[in-house]
Scaffold this active site. Structure first.
Site, PDB file in Angstrom:
ATOM      1  CG  HIS A  73      -9.592  -6.268   1.345  1.00  0.00           C
ATOM      2  ND1 HIS A  73     -10.698  -5.923   0.605  1.00  0.00           N
ATOM      3  CD2 HIS A  73      -9.528  -7.622   1.310  1.00  0.00           C
ATOM      4  CE1 HIS A  73     -11.289  -7.016   0.154  1.00  0.00           C
ATOM      5  NE2 HIS A  73     -10.601  -8.054   0.560  1.00  0.00           N
ATOM      6  CD  GLU A  76      -6.039  -9.943  -0.118  1.00  0.00           C
ATOM      7  OE1 GLU A  76      -6.670 -10.820  -0.733  1.00  0.00           O
ATOM      8  OE2 GLU A  76      -6.350  -9.548   1.024  1.00  0.00           O
ATOM      9  CG  HIS A  77      -9.192  -7.809  -4.133  1.00  0.00           C
ATOM     10  ND1 HIS A  77     -10.357  -8.262  -4.707  1.00  0.00           N
ATOM     11  CD2 HIS A  77      -9.255  -8.170  -2.824  1.00  0.00           C
ATOM     12  CE1 HIS A  77     -11.096  -8.872  -3.786  1.00  0.00           C
ATOM     13  NE2 HIS A  77     -10.449  -8.814  -2.626  1.00  0.00           N
ATOM     14  CD  GLU A 153     -14.087  -9.379  -0.586  1.00  0.00           C
ATOM     15  OE1 GLU A 153     -13.502  -9.806   0.440  1.00  0.00           O
ATOM     16  OE2 GLU A 153     -13.476  -8.963  -1.590  1.00  0.00           O
TER      17      GLU A 153
END
Length: 446
Positions: A73, A76-77, A153
């Site tokens: 993840h 992905e950022h 987040e």
């Protein structure tokens, strides 16, 4: 709506959007492969001069190295941070200036990047995506700054949401060895230790055309797409990506129970999940029967479970079932309910046990099975026109061991499910030893 149901909505969409009259093609896609191993799926739809362009990588949170949870993840950022020819932030800006929108998402089994643009901008987004497939530039300043964003987040979406924390605890209890037990976003203490080298190692190991799938749906033909794909993605060399190797789940010998209490809980939840075969893992012959069972027993406000617990007995404010058939490894079949005001969790659980017991003892009603199959096959015909749904369905399928032919055959396979198969699937899967029962409670326990 409980968080696990929100997470399962795309699985429902996959099943529903794939529905079409038995014997007919679903999307009638065209496929080919580039010389470097990249698979390509084209789903023509000429209703509007728009295309959805998606690149899927066969890697996700379940493929992370031990102790590096969240790195898929995190990457992905960071894929939006720039290359030598497209500086940090320019990827999104270029797509926006050209009238498009874009985003990305990570799951346990895949990571996907998508853009929705006018058909004459397709070549542009293909060039951008092919560039960052191999030319991503990362520095410590960029990575460490984004790491703070990821931690925030996690705090906002998970740590501040009791239902999300509850789901994490259930996932951790559900699997003894398999990495599906680890949250996609990662554990906070492991995210905090991720480095630039960790992210680059994951990028170099998994991001390559021979580990990727291109899906384009919309106003495009095979003849138009093939030269664009060969010019952009075809110029990226294959990397010889190794097959996935994951720890596999040992047999489960004991039921488990989780009680999660939090003073922020406003609405208690009851859940029970069972490990279940998916389309491609375990006793996969049960997968289509389990889809019928999930819809029939608790998939709507007309289902047996909802009618009994919510309407007739008035014990629950809501109740239902879900099933995840498209996991690369074993999936999950689950039940859930939220008690009505003043009703104890014990009463809800007893009523749920009684309904499941009747299901296993008496079997399912043949006429109801036929009605559910007909509804599954008919109710989503119009949704097939969604470009995004088509691209997501094929990306999910090809990332998790399903095939284009399997997607196209879905209506026929659902239509062929028998009463005996539904009963056999229920009795094979709904056994205590594979279950985890979870209670989400306020701090005082009820």
């Amino acid at each position: 709506m409980p968080s696990f149901v929100r997470h399962a909505l795309f699985i429902v969409l996959l099943a529903a959007v794939a529905a079409a009259p038995a014997g007919a093609g679903v999307f009638n896609p065209e496929t080919f492969a580039l010389d470097n191993g990249m698979e390509v799926v084209v789903v023509p739809n000429h209703r509007a001069p728009v295309v959805v362009h998606m690149v899927w990588y066969r890697t996700g949170a379940a493929d992370e190295p031990a102790g590096k949870s969240g790195v898929a993840h995190f990457l992905e950022h960071l894929m939006f941070k720039g290359t030598p020819t497209v500086p940090d932030g320019e990827f999104s800006a270029i797509v926006s200036r050209n009238g498009g929108n874009q985003n990305a998402f990570t799951g346990h089994d895949y990571t996907a990047y998508y853009q929705k643009v006018a058909e004459d901008r397709l070549g542009l987004v293909m060039e951008l995506e092919a560039d960052r497939m191999v030319n991503l530039v990362l520095t410590d300043d960029v990575v460490l700054s984004e790491r703070k964003v990821i931690l925030e987040e996690r705090r906002s979406r998970t740590d501040n949401d009791p239902s999300s924390l509850f789901s994490e605890q259930l996932d951790a209890a559900r699997y003894l060895a398999h990495p599906y037990r680890i949250p996609v976003i990662g554990w906070a203490h492991e995210i905090a230790s991720l480095t630039t080298d960790d992210v680059l190692a994951f990028y170099r190991r998994h991001y390559a055309p021979d580990n990727a799938i291109l899906v384009v749906a919309g106003d495009v033909t095979m003849a138009e797409l093939r030269p664009l794909a060969e010019r952009t993605y075809g110029a990226v060399p294959a990397a010889g990506v190794e097959p996935r190797r994951r720890p596999q789940e040992p047999p489960h010998l004991a039921a488990r129970r989780v009680e999660f209490k939090d003073p922020r809980v406003q609405q208690p939840e009851w859940q029970r999940t069972h490990l279940a075969p998916s389309y491609v893992a375990g006793a996969s012959e049960h997968a289509y029967a389990l889809q019928v069972l999930a819809e029939m027993f608790g998939g709507s406000s007309t289902s047996q479970l909802y009618r009994s617990l919510v309407i007739e007995q008035k014990l629950a404010a809501s109740a239902g079932t879900w099933y995840s058939p498209s996991d690369l490894d074993q999936g999950v079949f689950g039940f859930w309910a939220s008690p009505s005001q003043g009703v104890s969790m014990a009463d809800v659980e007893a009523a749920m046990d009684a309904e499941i017991g009747r299901l296993l003892a008496d079997g399912v009603d043949g006429a109801e099975v036929e009605r559910v199959k007909t509804r599954l096959v008919r109710e989503a015909v119009y949704a097939r026109e969604s470009l995004s749904a088509a691209a997501r369905i094929f990306g999910t399928a090809l990332s998790t061991g399903y095939t284009v032919a399997d997607v196209e055959a879905w209506p026929e396979r659902i239509s062929a499910v028998t009463v005996d198969q539904v009963n056999a699937a229920a009795r094979a899967v709904l056994v205590p030893e594979t279950s985890v029962t979870g209670l989400l409670l306020p701090a005082d326990g009820e």
